[in-house]
Motif scaffolding. Structure first.
Motif, PDB file in Angstrom:
ATOM      1  N   GLY A  31       0.837  -1.186   0.000  1.00 28.40           N
ATOM      2  CA  GLY A  31       0.000   0.000   0.000  1.00 28.40           C
ATOM      3  C   GLY A  31       0.872   1.236   0.000  1.00 28.40           C
ATOM      4  O   GLY A  31       2.110   1.137   0.038  1.00 28.40           O
ATOM      5  N   TYR A  32       0.237   2.398  -0.033  1.00 22.49           N
ATOM      6  CA  TYR A  32       0.998   3.640  -0.129  1.00 22.49           C
ATOM      7  C   TYR A  32       0.335   4.670   0.768  1.00 22.49           C
ATOM      8  O   TYR A  32      -0.871   4.939   0.646  1.00 22.49           O
ATOM      9  CB  TYR A  32       1.021   4.099  -1.583  1.00 22.49           C
ATOM     10  CG  TYR A  32       1.777   5.377  -1.830  1.00 22.49           C
ATOM     11  CD1 TYR A  32       3.159   5.418  -1.707  1.00 22.49           C
ATOM     12  CD2 TYR A  32       1.097   6.544  -2.197  1.00 22.49           C
ATOM     13  CE1 TYR A  32       3.850   6.588  -1.946  1.00 22.49           C
ATOM     14  CE2 TYR A  32       1.787   7.722  -2.448  1.00 22.49           C
ATOM     15  CZ  TYR A  32       3.160   7.739  -2.322  1.00 22.49           C
ATOM     16  OH  TYR A  32       3.843   8.895  -2.558  1.00 22.49           O
ATOM     17  N   GLU A  33       1.110   5.227   1.675  1.00 18.85           N
ATOM     18  CA  GLU A  33       0.559   6.142   2.675  1.00 18.85           C
ATOM     19  C   GLU A  33       1.688   7.028   3.164  1.00 18.85           C
ATOM     20  O   GLU A  33       2.820   6.542   3.324  1.00 18.85           O
ATOM     21  CB  GLU A  33      -0.005   5.300   3.838  1.00 18.85           C
ATOM     22  CG  GLU A  33      -0.909   6.037   4.786  1.00 18.85           C
ATOM     23  CD  GLU A  33      -1.374   5.112   5.924  1.00 18.85           C
ATOM     24  OE1 GLU A  33      -2.554   5.119   6.246  1.00 18.85           O
ATOM     25  OE2 GLU A  33      -0.503   4.382   6.487  1.00 18.85           O
ATOM     26  N   ASP A  34       1.404   8.297   3.424  1.00 16.38           N
ATOM     27  CA  ASP A  34       2.424   9.234   3.904  1.00 16.38           C
ATOM     28  C   ASP A  34       3.661   9.216   3.002  1.00 16.38           C
ATOM     29  O   ASP A  34       4.801   9.241   3.485  1.00 16.38           O
ATOM     30  CB  ASP A  34       2.839   8.899   5.347  1.00 16.38           C
ATOM     31  CG  ASP A  34       1.662   8.896   6.292  1.00 16.38           C
ATOM     32  OD1 ASP A  34       0.690   9.628   6.022  1.00 16.38           O
ATOM     33  OD2 ASP A  34       1.704   8.149   7.293  1.00 16.38           O
ATOM     34  N   GLN A  35       3.419   9.163   1.715  1.00 17.08           N
ATOM     35  CA  GLN A  35       4.508   9.154   0.726  1.00 17.08           C
ATOM     36  C   GLN A  35       5.498   8.011   0.926  1.00 17.08           C
ATOM     37  O   GLN A  35       6.670   8.118   0.590  1.00 17.08           O
ATOM     38  CB  GLN A  35       5.248  10.508   0.739  1.00 17.08           C
ATOM     39  CG  GLN A  35       4.280  11.662   0.497  1.00 17.08           C
ATOM     40  CD  GLN A  35       4.991  12.952   0.193  1.00 17.08           C
ATOM     41  OE1 GLN A  35       6.216  12.997   0.159  1.00 17.08           O
ATOM     42  NE2 GLN A  35       4.237  14.001  -0.042  1.00 17.08           N
ATOM     43  N   LYS A  38       4.228   0.813   1.798  1.00 18.49           N
ATOM     44  CA  LYS A  38       4.058   0.025   3.020  1.00 18.49           C
ATOM     45  C   LYS A  38       3.622  -1.392   2.690  1.00 18.49           C
ATOM     46  O   LYS A  38       3.024  -1.642   1.647  1.00 18.49           O
ATOM     47  CB  LYS A  38       3.035   0.691   3.943  1.00 18.49           C
ATOM     48  CG  LYS A  38       3.494   2.066   4.442  1.00 18.49           C
ATOM     49  CD  LYS A  38       2.568   2.610   5.500  1.00 18.49           C
ATOM     50  CE  LYS A  38       3.143   3.925   6.048  1.00 18.49           C
ATOM     51  NZ  LYS A  38       2.273   4.507   7.094  1.00 18.49           N
ATOM     52  N   ASP A 137      -5.312  -0.034  -1.922  1.00 18.27           N
ATOM     53  CA  ASP A 137      -5.561   1.297  -1.364  1.00 18.27           C
ATOM     54  C   ASP A 137      -5.699   1.158   0.155  1.00 18.27           C
ATOM     55  O   ASP A 137      -6.686   0.614   0.652  1.00 18.27           O
ATOM     56  CB  ASP A 137      -6.840   1.869  -1.975  1.00 18.27           C
ATOM     57  CG  ASP A 137      -7.159   3.260  -1.449  1.00 18.27           C
ATOM     58  OD1 ASP A 137      -6.475   3.713  -0.504  1.00 18.27           O
ATOM     59  OD2 ASP A 137      -8.086   3.891  -1.982  1.00 18.27           O
ATOM     60  N   ILE A 138      -4.720   1.653   0.876  1.00 11.14           N
ATOM     61  CA  ILE A 138      -4.689   1.456   2.332  1.00 11.14           C
ATOM     62  C   ILE A 138      -5.969   1.954   3.006  1.00 11.14           C
ATOM     63  O   ILE A 138      -6.467   1.337   3.949  1.00 11.14           O
ATOM     64  CB  ILE A 138      -3.448   2.143   2.951  1.00 11.14           C
ATOM     65  CG1 ILE A 138      -2.180   1.377   2.532  1.00 11.14           C
ATOM     66  CG2 ILE A 138      -3.562   2.219   4.470  1.00 11.14           C
ATOM     67  CD1 ILE A 138      -0.928   1.793   3.270  1.00 11.14           C
ATOM     68  N   ALA A 139      -6.498   3.042   2.489  1.00 12.86           N
ATOM     69  CA  ALA A 139      -7.688   3.621   3.112  1.00 12.86           C
ATOM     70  C   ALA A 139      -8.873   2.651   3.072  1.00 12.86           C
ATOM     71  O   ALA A 139      -9.763   2.710   3.924  1.00 12.86           O
ATOM     72  CB  ALA A 139      -8.054   4.926   2.410  1.00 12.86           C
ATOM     73  N   TRP A 154       0.271  -2.239   8.817  1.00 11.72           N
ATOM     74  CA  TRP A 154       1.027  -1.689   7.688  1.00 11.72           C
ATOM     75  C   TRP A 154       2.388  -1.200   8.177  1.00 11.72           C
ATOM     76  O   TRP A 154       2.458  -0.449   9.145  1.00 11.72           O
ATOM     77  CB  TRP A 154       0.283  -0.526   7.047  1.00 11.72           C
ATOM     78  CG  TRP A 154      -0.962  -0.934   6.336  1.00 11.72           C
ATOM     79  CD1 TRP A 154      -2.245  -0.787   6.781  1.00 11.72           C
ATOM     80  CD2 TRP A 154      -1.054  -1.570   5.062  1.00 11.72           C
ATOM     81  NE1 TRP A 154      -3.137  -1.294   5.859  1.00 11.72           N
ATOM     82  CE2 TRP A 154      -2.435  -1.774   4.790  1.00 11.72           C
ATOM     83  CE3 TRP A 154      -0.120  -1.985   4.115  1.00 11.72           C
ATOM     84  CZ2 TRP A 154      -2.884  -2.379   3.616  1.00 11.72           C
ATOM     85  CZ3 TRP A 154      -0.584  -2.578   2.946  1.00 11.72           C
ATOM     86  CH2 TRP A 154      -1.945  -2.772   2.708  1.00 11.72           C
ATOM     87  N   ASP A 200       0.834  13.797  -5.976  1.00 13.60           N
ATOM     88  CA  ASP A 200       0.636  12.493  -5.340  1.00 13.60           C
ATOM     89  C   ASP A 200       1.195  11.389  -6.233  1.00 13.60           C
ATOM     90  O   ASP A 200       1.939  10.515  -5.785  1.00 13.60           O
ATOM     91  CB  ASP A 200      -0.860  12.220  -5.112  1.00 13.60           C
ATOM     92  CG  ASP A 200      -1.466  13.138  -4.062  1.00 13.60           C
ATOM     93  OD1 ASP A 200      -0.705  13.635  -3.200  1.00 13.60           O
ATOM     94  OD2 ASP A 200      -2.685  13.368  -4.125  1.00 13.60           O
TER      95      ASP A 200
END
Lengths: 263, 263
Positions: A31-35, A38, A137-139, A154, A200
């Motif tokens: 996943g991808y979070e906070d740039q 993960k 999508d982590i969200a 994560w 993004d």
DNA sequence: TTATTATTGTATTTTTTTGACACAATAAAA
DNA sequence: TTTTATTGTGTCAAAAAAATACAATAATAA
């Protein structure tokens, strides 16, 4: 005190007979979070070691379906981007599988509450494992530990703990594979939310390629692919020009990916 | 009349116990000859069906080693370029495995001379198979049928017979994989003899990419990679200018391949 | 209201790469 | 000596990529 309930133990004992022996599936769920890129990891109940989500293949189940099942159970998501990338068949994978403190897994299994010899034997078999990688999508994901795990979290791939067995190696291979397959994978569509800014998307590519890219050139190249639809502006509240939001035209994106993006 | 000798039958029966059940290895061994990409195929004794060279994994053997062993047994070559590309885990692979005439493999096995129920059962198991692909200099290989095969031959990949099971699919996937991995694979080094002309190399790329390339531009691009060493001229006897021979500088070639050729 | 600030969208310029073609060099045969 | 087919290399325009420039703009501070 056993770490597993009696019903959990019985449930596994029953399932076990229907699994193909010697073969397992491990999922590298990215996943991808906070740039940051993960990966979803599990923390074992028995000794707190971290590992990749995995499982076994039912005798009447396609291996791909097993991977989808595992992914679904750990994230609540289905019908995602999930691809096989490599099968790990070293004999050493099995030899003396130890926990972090060097104890044999077999002993840990007893500690969990497993008593049947067949179960102990099962976990000391040699397993060939096939690695799958998913882009998520982590969200939207809702991490769920499996019955052997105390946690499901994560973790940024750039600052990972030591994982059990050869799971570090599996993860490493998944990421190399991802970099090589970048032009054939719906990267943005899978990892970003529906709407996103050009920045993004650029930061995502930079995180995976591990190198910075020139802003205006990136934008020009991406737009020329004709897979983005421009939406409304994003009023972030910052003291500067507001960026546009974009979303993917899924049809043309998938058509493009078949040929290879050429990025 | 049995197709196998008694000693062949006993040898297999003994080996069988030391194989990992449910898992096999299949090799897509590719070579290049007469400006064509060719694959090494086996022709089964029992019904004449064509298949990829394959085999099983010993319980104390790494899967990669099993693939190397199979490759060695079929070609006499070792230490070659051999890479895993995909694992085929559909449950259907196993369902009713039939020969070309629609007879169950089980019956064919009896015809071969196998009698032990364990052996018949073995060949009717569900097998997950891992595909490897090798790139081989045909001139150096010495094709050897295995004990189940009557022939072992190079066949052009563009004019293939129907293969047994899902072997056509496996081969197809290997070639797609090769095209995708082209920039990370020592193509010329593996498939061509030590010394070759620029035309040889170009024809090789054209055969694999399936499209013609402009001669002078190809030459310029290849030479800029700085992996070729120019040797003496090749006096072929033809009534025209003699081409130079080239060979690869293996060190710089392998260094380049790690990064990706970008061709 | 107006200047300031940081960031964005787009244009412009420069450099590199590519594709198409030209042409002299040359090994052997006529 | 001429002819022939193919090779090594050069050129030139088109396309792509990299580097740079700059006006537009959302909020903030003066």
């Amino acid at each position: 005190m056993n770490l597993l309930s009696q019903s959990q133990i019985v449930a596994f004992e029953n399932k076990m007979e229907n699994f193909i022996p010697n073969h397992s599936v491990d999922c590298v769920i990215l996943g991808y979070e906070d740039q940051q890129l993960k990966v979803l990891l599990l923390k074992w109940k028995m000794h707190g070691g971290w590992c990749l989500p995995g499982g076994f293949i039912f005798k009447d189940e396609d291996m791909d379906d097993a991977a989808h099942r595992i992914l679904q159970e750990r994230t609540g998501l289905h019908q995602l981007f999930l691809n096989q990338f490599y099968t790990f068949g070293n004999q050493k994978r099995a030899e003396h599988p130890t926990d972090q403190d060097g104890r044999l897994i077999k002993e840990s299994m007893t500690q969990l509450g497993f008593t049947k010899p067949a179960v102990l034997k099962w976990f000391n078999k040699r397993f060939i494992t096939t690695g799958y990688f998913a882009l998520v999508d982590i969200a939207k994901a809702q991490p769920q530990p499996d019955f052997l795990s105390a946690a499901c979290e994560w973790r940024p791939v750039n600052a990972l703990p030591k994982l059990v067995l050869d799971h570090n190696e599996i993860l490493e291979k998944a990421i190399v594979h991802l970099r090589h397959q970048l032009n054939y994978v719906p990267l943005g569509l899978s990892l970003l939310p529906k709407k996103f800014t050009m920045q993004d998307l650029q930061k995502l590519y930079e995180a995976i390629l591990g190198k910075p890219m020139e802003r205006s050139n990136f934008q020009r190249k991406i737009l020329k692919l004709k897979v983005l639809v421009r939406r409304e502006k994003l009023m972030s509240g910052a003291a500067n020009k507001a960026p546009y939001l974009y979303s993917f035209d899924e049809n043309s994106y998938h058509r493009l990916i078949k040929e290879g993006i050429g990025f």
